[in-house]
Design an enzyme around this catalytic site. Structure first.
Site, PDB file in Angstrom:
ATOM      1  N   LEU A  12       6.459  -5.805  -1.606  1.00  0.00           N
ATOM      2  CA  LEU A  12       7.087  -5.122  -2.793  1.00  0.00           C
ATOM      3  C   LEU A  12       6.092  -5.064  -3.964  1.00  0.00           C
ATOM      4  O   LEU A  12       5.338  -6.065  -4.322  1.00  0.00           O
ATOM      5  CB  LEU A  12       8.483  -5.748  -3.295  1.00  0.00           C
ATOM      6  CG  LEU A  12       9.481  -5.884  -2.194  1.00  0.00           C
ATOM      7  CD1 LEU A  12      10.819  -6.513  -2.749  1.00  0.00           C
ATOM      8  CD2 LEU A  12       9.840  -4.322  -1.771  1.00  0.00           C
ATOM      9  N   CYS A  13       6.111  -3.851  -4.653  1.00  0.00           N
ATOM     10  CA  CYS A  13       5.330  -3.733  -5.729  1.00  0.00           C
ATOM     11  C   CYS A  13       5.683  -4.900  -6.865  1.00  0.00           C
ATOM     12  O   CYS A  13       6.914  -5.085  -6.804  1.00  0.00           O
ATOM     13  CB  CYS A  13       5.533  -2.449  -6.320  1.00  0.00           C
ATOM     14  SG  CYS A  13       4.551  -1.196  -5.490  1.00  0.00           S
ATOM     15  N   PRO A  14       4.716  -5.499  -7.327  1.00  0.00           N
ATOM     16  CA  PRO A  14       3.152  -4.909  -7.559  1.00  0.00           C
ATOM     17  C   PRO A  14       2.204  -5.345  -6.512  1.00  0.00           C
ATOM     18  O   PRO A  14       0.947  -5.358  -6.460  1.00  0.00           O
ATOM     19  CB  PRO A  14       2.797  -5.057  -9.018  1.00  0.00           C
ATOM     20  CG  PRO A  14       3.319  -6.478  -9.128  1.00  0.00           C
ATOM     21  CD  PRO A  14       4.903  -6.321  -8.483  1.00  0.00           C
ATOM     22  N   ASP A  39       7.038  -0.056   0.466  1.00  0.00           N
ATOM     23  CA  ASP A  39       7.873   0.081  -0.581  1.00  0.00           C
ATOM     24  C   ASP A  39       7.540   1.497  -1.254  1.00  0.00           C
ATOM     25  O   ASP A  39       6.369   1.813  -1.269  1.00  0.00           O
ATOM     26  CB  ASP A  39       7.518  -1.091  -1.669  1.00  0.00           C
ATOM     27  CG  ASP A  39       7.871  -1.009  -3.089  1.00  0.00           C
ATOM     28  OD1 ASP A  39       8.729  -0.009  -3.209  1.00  0.00           O
ATOM     29  OD2 ASP A  39       7.660  -1.891  -3.609  1.00  0.00           O
TER      30      ASP A  39
ATOM     31  N   GLY B  44       8.883  -5.679 -10.477  1.00  0.00           N
ATOM     32  CA  GLY B  44       8.496  -5.470  -8.967  1.00  0.00           C
ATOM     33  C   GLY B  44       9.638  -4.541  -8.545  1.00  0.00           C
ATOM     34  O   GLY B  44      10.641  -4.314  -9.259  1.00  0.00           O
TER      35      GLY B  44
END
Lengths: 84, 347
Positions: A12-14, A39, B44
């Site tokens: 998942l980001c980041p 993602d 996130g």
């Protein structure tokens, strides 16, 4: 010029951006990197990261819950700068 | 000839750090941003995996802020190093499992290392005296500067006039008179400043920027540590605490039940690391089992899983169990009856 693939599925980001950032450090200007993610946020974040760091997004596409960003590594110090 | 001074700004993605960086940029200093990923950052995209949140913007606010400011952003993975901060915070936890003061000291210390390695002159943070109950108090400001090792190379442009002059001010790298004296929890001065800078769009995270300030998330983390009799954790553990419904019927195992398709899809990425189950006779959620369930426990887990699917009122459902090695088998169970699960099972 080389083209490499970075698999960051399930991150998942980041984290996909961080892994992209780390990988790009190992590449040369003009090299291409294909980043494969799951993602959907990468469709916004990797292009944003490219814009502020002077890299070029060549292609984005998505299919079957996977998202792909292809970028070309820019030259050093081509990113945004705040020099006053 | 004076060489242009360079500063690194801690960019969280919120308004304060954005304004702090902008204030210094306005004085002609070269500013770049740095953002630390601890594994607990709300920035996130965990919310993006839930179908119900699909309408929310998926942007990473730190990246977005950097782009608005026109600066580079360095995102640094500190997941491993952050463990010692969370597991044993010298200054303790806040209202939940948030070690805010230790966290700030850690991040400023990392920024200090970064400026040493990259030949930058000083560090900028968006701290405001009195803004946060644990980490942004008058008495914590010198502690952060001292214990991070940044000392007077740490500049807080939003409240600098309430603090002793720092090196950038004394040396004339920045004009102290053009810095600010904001205090307290009111957001009005920051909003006015944003307007003055022409910044109309900015993130205002209601719950702060860290999952550790969330009481429900913190409860799940404490449960995990208690069950494992150890405070250690891996990134996968903390990611999975952000998704699904967590139910612990026995101390040695828990179920993580997907609440919707998006979560189920995300959780399927962990199929090789956890025993998992899904109902095959009726529509139902994807479930991961964390811990060491016995064969008997699997029946209990299957009956709990069944009550969250379309077969909840059926006499019996088929539940496919997949082991970590990929081997599959199907068992028949009766969905767990009753109005509610025992309260103590729900984490």
């Amino acid at each position: 010029m080389t083209r490499e693939v970075l698999n960051v599925r399930c991150l998942l980001c980041p984290l996909p951006v961080i892994r992209t950032q780390d990988k790009v450090k190992q590449l040369q200007p003009g090299d291409q990197l294909e980043v494969i993610c799951t993602d959907p946020g990468v469709m916004q974040d990797i292009p944003a990261w490219c814009r502020i760091n002077g890299h070029k997004v060549l292609e984005t596409n998505s299919a079957d819950h996977e998202y792909v960003v292809v970028l070309e590594v820019g030259g050093l110090d081509k990113g945004l700068t705040s020099h006053g | 000839m004076n060489h242009p001074r360079k500063a690194i700004a801690l960019i969280s993605g919120g308004l304060d750090s954005m304004l702090a960086a902008k204030t210094v940029m306005e004085q002609g200093v070269h500013v770049e941003g740095i953002n630390f990923f601890t594994g607990f950052c709300v920035e996130g995209h965990t919310h993006a995996i839930r179908e119900k949140d699909k309408s929310k913007a998926k942007r990473n606010n730190a990246l977005w802020v950097a782009e608005q400011l026109g600066i580079k952003l360095h995102i640094v993975d500190v997941i491993e190093e952050y463990k010692k901060v969370l597991i044993n915070p010298k200054h303790g936890y806040g209202a939940n499992m948030n070690p805010c003061l230790d966290c700030k000291i850690f991040m400023v210390n990392k920024a200090k290392q970064w400026i040493s390695e990259n030949d930058f002159d000083f560090i900028i943070t968006g701290e405001v005296i009195g803004q946060r109950p644990m980490s942004q108090r008058k008495w914590t400001m010198p502690i952060i500067a001292e214990q991070s090792g940044a000392d007077d190379r740490l500049l807080r442009p939003l409240c600098a006039k309430n603090l002793a002059p720092t090196l950038p001010e004394r040396e004339g790298w920045v004009d102290r008179e053009k810095l600010h004296s904001i205090t307290g929890r009111s957001r009005k001065p920051q909003m006015a400043m944003a307007k003055q800078f022409g910044l109309n769009d900015y993130a205002q995270p209601a719950g702060g920027c860290c999952f550790l300030t969330d009481k429900f998330y913190s409860a799940k983390l404490v449960d995990l540590w208690k069950a494992r009799q150890s405070k250690d954790y891996e990134l996968d553990d903390v990611m999975l605490l952000k998704v699904g419904r967590h139910i612990r019927p026995k101390p040695h195992f828990k179920l993580i039940i997907a609440r919707e398709e998006g979560e189920g899809r995300f959780m399927q990425g962990y199929k090789r690391d956890y025993i998992n189950m899904v109902c095959t006779s009726h529509t139902g959620p994807f479930v991961l089992l964390d811990g060491t369930p016995s064969a008997e426990d699997l029946y209990l887990a299957a009956s709990i899983t069944a009550r969250y699917g379309q077969g909840r009122h059926a006499e019996q459902v088929d539940m496919m169990i997949t082991e970590k090695d990929g081997s599959e088998r199907t068992i028949q169970v009766k969905p767990l009856a009753g109005e509610k699960l025992p309260e103590e099972w729900v984490i």
